[in-house]
Design an enzyme around this catalytic site. Structure first.
Site, PDB file in Angstrom:
ATOM      1  N   ARG A  62      14.528  -3.423   3.433  1.00 24.52           N
ATOM      2  CA  ARG A  62      13.541  -2.940   2.487  1.00 24.52           C
ATOM      3  C   ARG A  62      13.975  -1.604   1.883  1.00 24.52           C
ATOM      4  NH1 ARG A  62       9.667  -3.630  -1.306  1.00 24.52           N
ATOM      5  NH2 ARG A  62       7.812  -2.372  -0.990  1.00 24.52           N
ATOM      6  N   ARG A  99       1.562 -13.941   2.382  1.00 23.02           N
ATOM      7  CA  ARG A  99       0.915 -13.734   3.677  1.00 23.02           C
ATOM      8  C   ARG A  99      -0.488 -14.338   3.703  1.00 23.02           C
ATOM      9  NH1 ARG A  99       1.235  -7.436   4.365  1.00 23.02           N
ATOM     10  NH2 ARG A  99       0.838  -7.615   2.122  1.00 23.02           N
ATOM     11  N   CYS A 143      -6.231  -8.917   3.258  1.00 20.53           N
ATOM     12  CA  CYS A 143      -7.436  -8.077   3.237  1.00 20.53           C
ATOM     13  C   CYS A 143      -8.684  -8.926   3.436  1.00 20.53           C
ATOM     14  CB  CYS A 143      -7.520  -7.306   1.920  1.00 20.53           C
ATOM     15  SG  CYS A 143      -6.298  -5.986   1.773  1.00 20.53           S
ATOM     16  N   VAL A 200       0.823  -1.200   0.000  1.00 15.36           N
ATOM     17  CA  VAL A 200       0.000   0.000   0.000  1.00 15.36           C
ATOM     18  C   VAL A 200       0.862   1.257   0.000  1.00 15.36           C
ATOM     19  CG1 VAL A 200      -1.697   1.336   1.314  1.00 15.36           C
ATOM     20  CG2 VAL A 200      -1.898  -1.158   1.162  1.00 15.36           C
TER      21      VAL A 200
END
Length: 442
Positions: A50, A344, A269, A27
């Site tokens: 990252r 995930r 989600c 996101v």
């Protein structure tokens, strides 16, 4: 220069506000890149690896390509002190579950961290999916406690629920309608202008932060329930030896039929948000029925589909296996959805566990990171579709594009002459269904 008064004694530069995006995952990174086309933006993540990867032009989520990373003006950092002078702080950290309970710890930690550097007049916008009340009743007090400032006077809260669909370039953050809400009408107006800059003005201003939080959490819960209906019907059809994909193809010719597809429903989600909505219901003394029944159906699909495949194998397979006492199978796909590397909360792992006592299982994924697959699930991904020995069965679990492109000659290389194809996603219905193999599709 155009300024907006967001509170007593404070004004915000509408023309060039300084923005920070906290959390650079699926996101946050695309959002930060989009804002950086118009404003000075700092992208922050606590994961030093990252940040280093992004600075080299590599996004392991595959949401942003190397060329886009190379040309962006986005400043990348893992130093919280780099956020002190930013006027708008946008939080995009994950909100997972532990078991079936919301885990707000990442959000709490982000709020505490931002509280340590928060200055008067700053706006803190949350995009993480939560149930109504979290922004104002949990995050706001934490920011107050660790900044010494008062919410609504010293700093201001906003909410703009993320609507990212990983791997979907047709509905990126710049192409969708963005919902925004502010602690005050002036903050809401500012956020309408700010986010409207990257969406071409496609903005809906919600009546309150709680309304925006609720709108987000029901979006995915609604989808979860619809998929659960299709999944449950697919199990009925499976016992009748009818392909659910064939049924849906026929039913979808009606103008108002909703085109949901059966399969595994995981991810961060749809596989998570219903639990946030259910938790909210329980907090107000209500026992949710529909919300959790849909989740129960979808959580069980790994075991249910495994049982259907095992039964079909026993009915149609030869007694001799390719190698060893147990049949050898190749599962194609491990990620929670097609054409992305995101592992995930994938429900493919439930399916694999349900089969492991009956089969020798190899797993291949065209997009997943092998080290991550091993770290999360203890699975050693095979690196090639050129096996030393052919398999008794190939199972299409995730409809990655490279798998959908497989043809008869590819399967002849992968399978024994009398091999079995189990096509969970229906991706080979028109190419392999009538080939020289036993074929089954959900």
């Amino acid at each position: 220069m155009d300024f907006l008064n967001v509170g007593p004694g404070y004004s915000m530069n509408i023309g060039k506000p300084r923005i920070a995006v906290i959390g650079l995952g699926y996101v946050g990174l695309p959002l930060a890149i989009a804002f950086a086309k118009h404003f000075p933006v700092v992208g922050f993540d606590i994961d030093m690896q990252r940040i280093a990867q992004l600075q080299k032009g590599f996004d392991r989520t595959l949401e942003v390509d190397e060329a886009e990373l190379q040309k962006t003006s986005l400043f990348l950092t893992h130093d919280i002190q780099d956020l002190k002078d930013q006027e708008v702080l946008i939080v995009t950290v994950p909100t997972p579950v532990i078991g079936s309970k919301p885990d707000l710890e990442p959000l709490r930690k982000a709020s505490i961290l931002l509280g340590s550097i928060l200055k008067k007049g700053q706006i803190v916008v949350f995009e993480s999916t939560v149930y109504p009340g979290v922004t104002e009743n949990i995050c706001g007090p934490l920011l107050e406690e660790h900044s010494g400032l008062q919410s609504g006077k010293g700093f201001f809260l906003g909410y703009s629920p993320e609507r990212m669909n990983p791997g979907d370039r047709h509905h990126g953050v710049e192409k969708i309608i963005k919902v925004v809400a502010g602690q005050t009408p002036k903050v809401a107006e500012f956020l309408r202008t700010l986010y409207g800059t990257i969406t071409g003005g496609k903005i809906f201003v919600a009546a309150s932060i709680a309304v925006a939080e609720a709108a987000k959490v029901i979006e995915n819960a609604q989808r979860d329930i619809n998929v659960a209906f299709v999944n449950e019907v697919s199990l009925v059809m499976g016992r009748l030896d009818i392909s659910m994909h064939d049924v849906l193809e026929a039913a979808s010719t009606k103008w108002n039929f909703l085109p949901f597809q059966p399969g595994f429903v995981g991810g961060h989600c749809i596989g998570v948000d219903p639990y946030y909505l259910a938790s909210c219901a329980e907090q107000v003394g209500m026992t949710p029925k529909v919300i959790l029944s849909g989740r129960a159906v979808n959580e069980a699909m790994g075991k249910e589909i495994a049982a259907l495949i095992r039964n079909r194998w026993e009915e149609s397979s030869p007694k001799k296996t390719a190698h060893g006492p147990l049949p050898r199978i190749l599962v194609l796909g491990l990620t929670f959805k097609e054409n992305i590397p995101d592992l995930r909360n994938t429900k493919v792992i439930d399916f694999i566990h349900a089969l492991k006592d009956s089969f020798q299982i190899d797993v291949h994924d065209a997009f997943a990171d092998p080290q991550e697959a091993h770290a999360l699930y203890g699975i050693q991904l095979v690196s090639t579709l050129q096996p030393d020995l052919p398999y008794d069965m190939v199972i299409g679990a995730v409809a990655h594009k490279p798998y959908g492109a497989l043809r008869v000659e590819d399967m002849q290389r992968l399978l024994m002459p009398e091999g079995f194809i189990a096509d969970i996603k229906g991706m080979w219905r028109h190419s392999l269904r009538f080939g020289p193999f036993s074929y089954w599709t959900l």
